[in-house]
Design a protein around this motif. Structure first.
Motif, PDB file in Angstrom:
ATOM      1  N   VAL A  72     -25.082  16.677   6.620  1.00  0.00           N
ATOM      2  CA  VAL A  72     -23.684  16.594   7.079  1.00  0.00           C
ATOM      3  C   VAL A  72     -23.405  17.881   7.852  1.00  0.00           C
ATOM      4  N   GLU A  81     -21.590  14.808  -4.407  1.00  0.00           N
ATOM      5  CA  GLU A  81     -21.831  14.387  -3.021  1.00  0.00           C
ATOM      6  C   GLU A  81     -23.253  14.738  -2.589  1.00  0.00           C
ATOM      7  N   LEU A 121     -17.680   8.317   1.547  1.00  0.00           N
ATOM      8  CA  LEU A 121     -18.480   9.436   1.035  1.00  0.00           C
ATOM      9  C   LEU A 121     -19.466   8.975  -0.043  1.00  0.00           C
ATOM     10  N   PRO A 174     -16.096  16.843   8.693  1.00  0.00           N
ATOM     11  CA  PRO A 174     -17.515  17.036   8.992  1.00  0.00           C
ATOM     12  C   PRO A 174     -18.078  15.875   9.820  1.00  0.00           C
ATOM     13  N   VAL A 233     -21.033  13.255  10.490  1.00  0.00           N
ATOM     14  CA  VAL A 233     -22.073  12.605   9.676  1.00  0.00           C
ATOM     15  C   VAL A 233     -22.821  11.584  10.521  1.00  0.00           C
ATOM     16  N   PRO A 271     -22.312   6.805   5.330  1.00  0.00           N
ATOM     17  CA  PRO A 271     -23.649   7.210   5.772  1.00  0.00           C
ATOM     18  C   PRO A 271     -24.758   6.567   4.929  1.00  0.00           C
TER      19      PRO A 271
END
Ligand code: PLP
Length: 451
Positions: free
Chosen positions: A30, A56, A230, A315, A317, A343
């Motif tokens: 990330v 995460e 996420l 961020p 990704v 993702p």
């Protein structure tokens, strides 16, 4: 003839399944939106408590679910697994159709599974307020409920078109104690920037995310909370698939295909990831994500680095994306109007473990009405994409002379979405195919990063 497969409260999973620990190749890092270098836990600290940042990034395959969270989940979990006998009969199919029903939760969808976990870890870290966005209102009402349970204030930026289409979702959030604003607002720089460019904008999930992130980043006592996309959110949702695996054992069957609708990816991940583990261990099971043709992230988007929000504050990704500036048409499945994807789900699609398919909204409403008239549950418009996919799978199996075991996630009920059903019955719904040129144009807006 059994219709419901139920588990006891003590069978609520004791661990979440973290597929990150099982992936053969690691996911792409990330990246920080400013430096475009991999983010560190400290970069994320203004937005999330450390326990969630660790989740995460964790490669631990199973993460224990704290008892305090299991106790709250017990208000509605384990959720029931149904065999859709009446739907099967109506279709005249020889296939067996099962659905896991997440509409029994306080907000009527799968979203509280992660809202409760996120509120718990934030409260434990001493956070006082959570800022978030919501599309259709499912996520906002879930976090409003969870915030109340753990003593946190909740501020929700609700996509403007949904705020207007779904006033009772707002009432529900307020009943659960949250403050709710129609996004874009003039409370944030991100909102003001959009308002200057287009005062009549419908809003989008990407804009609402920018506003909530800015709110959290500019207040010390406030963190940000996201309802999908996420890794840790997808992981919290795996209670769905873990329970479903036990319930399919009670039914004495194993699915040939596991289906979920796909917006940001969390309910699909929730039902599919435990089965993806089986697949990686050699089981013959297909995993199918169903999305709208008007927001065809997985089927037409590019697999590239992009921002999670519109303004470029989150961020970067690697995911399937329609470009962060994507402005979705105002389709009624508001929760499926996101330019990006989880993702994790994107990686599984790119690696060939997950398939994706897109359906236009009218065909999905038709499937939803057939489902309501047989199974007696009015589905959320988002979930209707999974129903449509399940029906198509059954029809295909019949055409091939096969009997398939089909499992889908009914991610929520549609009791707050009846205006959308009205529009469908009045013939006012339009199908919309997102044009290829728009996808190509979006490619030019992607952030430049060294892959
Ligand atoms: C009932 C329902 N299903 C599905 C979704 C899509 O989100 P996700 O792809 O994260 O499950 C939403 C989002 O709001 C929803 O409310």
């Amino acid at each position: 003839m059994t219709t419901k497969y139920l588990l006891r409260e003590d069978q609520i999973p004791r661990h979440w399944y973290n597929i990150l620990g099982d992936l053969r190749s690691p996911p792409e890092p990330v990246l920080h939106p400013g430096t475009k270098k991999p983010v560190t836990p400290d970069d994320l600290a203004p937005l999330f408590p450390m326990a969630l940042i660790e989740q995460e990034m964790s490669a631990q395959k199973e993460i224990p679910i704290p008892e305090e969270i299991r106790e709250v989940l017990a208000k509605w979990r384990p959720s029931p697994l149904f065999r859709a006998h009446a739907l099967e009969k109506k279709l005249g199919t020889r296939s067996h159709i099962y659905y896991k029903y997440e509409g029994v939760s306080p907000s009527g969808s799968h979203k509280p599974n992660t809202a409760v976990a996120q509120a718990y870890y934030n409260a434990k870290a001493g956070v006082k307020r959570l800022a978030t966005e919501t599309g259709a209102g499912q996520w906002g009402s879930s976090l409003a409920f969870a915030g109340q349970i753990f003593g946190l204030a909740v501020t929700v930026y609700m996509v403007k078109i949904s705020y207007e289409q779904k006033p009772y979702r707002r009432s529900m959030m307020q009943t659960f104690g949250a403050e709710v604003f129609a996004s874009q607002t003039n409370r944030t720089n991100a909102g003001r920037k959009i308002l200057e460019a287009d005062a009549a904008s419908n809003g989008s999930l990407g804009i609402a995310i920018s506003e909530a992130v800015e709110d959290a980043a500019t207040h010390d006592d406030t963190k940000y909370s996201l309802g999908s996309v996420l890794n840790h959110v997808c992981m919290h949702q795996t209670v769905i698939g873990l329970e479903a695996q036990e319930q399919m054992k009670l039914a004495g069957e194993y699915p040939d295909v596991v289906i979920g609708c796909h917006g940001g990816g969390s309910n699909f991940a929730g039902i599919a990831l435990p089965f993806a583990r089986d697949k990686m261990n050699g089981k013959d099971v297909r995993l199918l994500a169903a999305e709208p043709t008007s927001c065809p992230t997985l089927t037409k988007g590019v697999y590239a680095f992009d921002y999670g929000d519109t303004v470029g504050m989150t961020p970067i990704v690697k995911m399937h994306t329609l470009g962060h500036e994507f402005m979705p048409p105002g389709i009624h499945a508001g929760g499926l109007r996101y330019h990006g994807a989880a993702p994790l789900v994107s990686k599984l699609v790119a690696d060939g473990l997950v398939e994706a398919i897109a359906y236009p909204q009218k065909a999905c409403f038709e499937a939803a009405v057939t489902f309501a008239r047989t199974e007696g549950i009015i589905p959320a418009p988002e979930s209707s994409h999974a129903i449509k996919a399940a029906i198509e799978e059954a029809r295909r199996a019949d055409a091939e002379g096969k009997t398939r075991v089909i499992l889908f996630n009914l991610s929520g009920h549609g009791h707050f979405d009846l205006a959308a059903y009205d529009a469908y019955f009045a013939g006012k719904l339009e199908d919309y195919e997102y044009p290829k040129e728009a996808v190509e144009r979006a490619l030019t807006t992607l952030p430049l990063v060294q892959a």
